[in-house]
Design a protein around this motif. Sequence first.
Motif, PDB file in Angstrom:
ATOM      1  N   MET A  74       0.839  -1.194   0.000  1.00 10.84           N
ATOM      2  CA  MET A  74       0.000   0.000   0.000  1.00 10.84           C
ATOM      3  C   MET A  74       0.876   1.247   0.000  1.00 10.84           C
ATOM      4  O   MET A  74       1.730   1.406   0.865  1.00 10.84           O
ATOM      5  N   ARG A  75       0.689   2.114  -0.970  1.00 12.20           N
ATOM      6  CA  ARG A  75       1.521   3.307  -1.058  1.00 12.20           C
ATOM      7  C   ARG A  75       1.194   4.305   0.052  1.00 12.20           C
ATOM      8  O   ARG A  75       0.024   4.538   0.362  1.00 12.20           O
ATOM      9  N   ARG A  76       2.214   4.915   0.631  1.00  8.30           N
ATOM     10  CA  ARG A  76       2.046   5.956   1.640  1.00  8.30           C
ATOM     11  C   ARG A  76       2.508   7.283   1.050  1.00  8.30           C
ATOM     12  O   ARG A  76       3.683   7.432   0.705  1.00  8.30           O
ATOM     13  N   PHE A  77       1.597   8.223   0.950  1.00  8.10           N
ATOM     14  CA  PHE A  77       1.921   9.526   0.388  1.00  8.10           C
ATOM     15  C   PHE A  77       2.543  10.420   1.455  1.00  8.10           C
ATOM     16  O   PHE A  77       2.238  10.316   2.647  1.00  8.10           O
ATOM     17  N   ALA A  78       3.400  11.343   1.016  1.00  7.92           N
ATOM     18  CA  ALA A  78       4.061  12.252   1.942  1.00  7.92           C
ATOM     19  C   ALA A  78       3.213  13.477   2.251  1.00  7.92           C
ATOM     20  O   ALA A  78       3.314  14.066   3.334  1.00  7.92           O
ATOM     21  N   ARG A  79       2.372  13.889   1.307  1.00 10.31           N
ATOM     22  CA  ARG A  79       1.565  15.094   1.476  1.00 10.31           C
ATOM     23  C   ARG A  79       0.164  14.842   0.926  1.00 10.31           C
ATOM     24  O   ARG A  79      -0.038  13.945   0.088  1.00 10.31           O
ATOM     25  N   PHE A  80      -0.756  15.678   1.377  1.00 14.18           N
ATOM     26  CA  PHE A  80      -2.159  15.537   0.989  1.00 14.18           C
ATOM     27  C   PHE A  80      -2.721  16.931   0.708  1.00 14.18           C
ATOM     28  O   PHE A  80      -2.336  17.910   1.344  1.00 14.18           O
ATOM     29  N   ALA A  81      -3.615  17.001  -0.248  1.00 17.61           N
ATOM     30  CA  ALA A  81      -4.197  18.288  -0.629  1.00 17.61           C
ATOM     31  C   ALA A  81      -5.669  18.106  -0.930  1.00 17.61           C
ATOM     32  O   ALA A  81      -6.122  17.003  -1.257  1.00 17.61           O
ATOM     33  N   CYS A  82      -6.405  19.193  -0.842  1.00 22.36           N
ATOM     34  CA  CYS A  82      -7.817  19.157  -1.194  1.00 22.36           C
ATOM     35  C   CYS A  82      -8.220  20.456  -1.870  1.00 22.36           C
ATOM     36  O   CYS A  82      -7.962  21.544  -1.337  1.00 22.36           O
ATOM     37  N   PHE A  83      -8.855  20.330  -3.032  1.00 23.59           N
ATOM     38  CA  PHE A  83      -9.476  21.459  -3.715  1.00 23.59           C
ATOM     39  C   PHE A  83     -10.975  21.443  -3.432  1.00 23.59           C
ATOM     40  O   PHE A  83     -11.670  20.485  -3.777  1.00 23.59           O
ATOM     41  N   ASP A  84     -11.486  22.489  -2.789  1.00 23.03           N
ATOM     42  CA  ASP A  84     -12.921  22.738  -2.823  1.00 23.03           C
ATOM     43  C   ASP A  84     -13.192  23.422  -4.158  1.00 23.03           C
ATOM     44  O   ASP A  84     -12.407  24.256  -4.605  1.00 23.03           O
ATOM     45  N   TRP A  85     -14.310  23.098  -4.808  1.00 19.62           N
ATOM     46  CA  TRP A  85     -14.489  23.462  -6.216  1.00 19.62           C
ATOM     47  C   TRP A  85     -15.744  24.291  -6.411  1.00 19.62           C
ATOM     48  O   TRP A  85     -16.595  24.393  -5.518  1.00 19.62           O
ATOM     49  N   SER A  86     -15.870  24.890  -7.593  1.00 16.21           N
ATOM     50  CA  SER A  86     -17.022  25.727  -7.916  1.00 16.21           C
ATOM     51  C   SER A  86     -17.271  25.700  -9.414  1.00 16.21           C
ATOM     52  O   SER A  86     -16.324  25.651 -10.207  1.00 16.21           O
TER      53      SER A  86
END
Length: 288
Positions: free
Chosen positions: A1-13
């Motif tokens: 299972m890959r472990r990511f170093a960073r995480f991001a989220c775009f709220d969208w419109s």
Amino acid sequence: MRRFARFACFDWSGAAVLRPPGIALAIIDRAGPPRMIEPPGGWSRMGALDWLREAAAAGEDMLIGIDFSPALPFADSGAYFPGWSDSPADARALWALVDDLTAGDLHLSVSTLFAHPEIARYFRQHGGRQGDRFGSRGGGRLRLTEERAKALRLSPSSTFNCVGAAQVGKSSLTGMRLLHKLGGAIPIWPFDAVPETGPLLVEIYTSLAARAAGLAPGRSKLRTPAALNAALIRFEAAPLAMPRHDDHRADAALTAAWLRHVADDPALWHPADLDRVAMTEGWTFGVT
């Protein structure tokens, strides 16, 4: 299972303006608080596309959540637009069609799509206009992942609905234009396999993060900095100092922290029946 170093989220419109106030981006590392990314003048959809291209070029070790549906319902009728001979066969063909038909719309908006004599028949629009193929169910057709979300006490909206506060149609269609123009520079799950390195996109639903943080059904908005920071604690995230608080920034920050909190759960990457819809409807990460 890959472990990511960073995480991001775009709220969208889906607003048909250069810089929709509903777009927000938060990033969080493996430790520490989320932080907001605030470009001068605010986000545009083309600015978001440029940011994603830069993340791809840099090979960012990042899982990126996007708060829009990457496809229309398909499994319920065997087609996005049942009864229309030119209905696309899969999600990528759908993205190409949407982008082609709206090529003259500025800012990756989709206003002219609803002037198409066939496609307009499937959507509910402003002014009481409802196509004769919108569907018999009151709220409109749903994807399989959206049907599953109901079991989690969530209230997903149909992407064929473009009316009212809960409408997600225009937002999702503008997102499809973005995905087409991204051109595969960043893989998007589950349409693509999880890469060994580099960034990956997943569809997220900010209300799912709010529910996991303990907010009651129908109360998914964090109206104050104190409410946001109390919710962040549920995901073992440090408090966020945000110069300007609003619902969109709060949604992005909380969902980025939630994504970090749950991304290592193998079950979320293998929901039941995913193979049935992986190429046509996609899936909302976190819905099982």
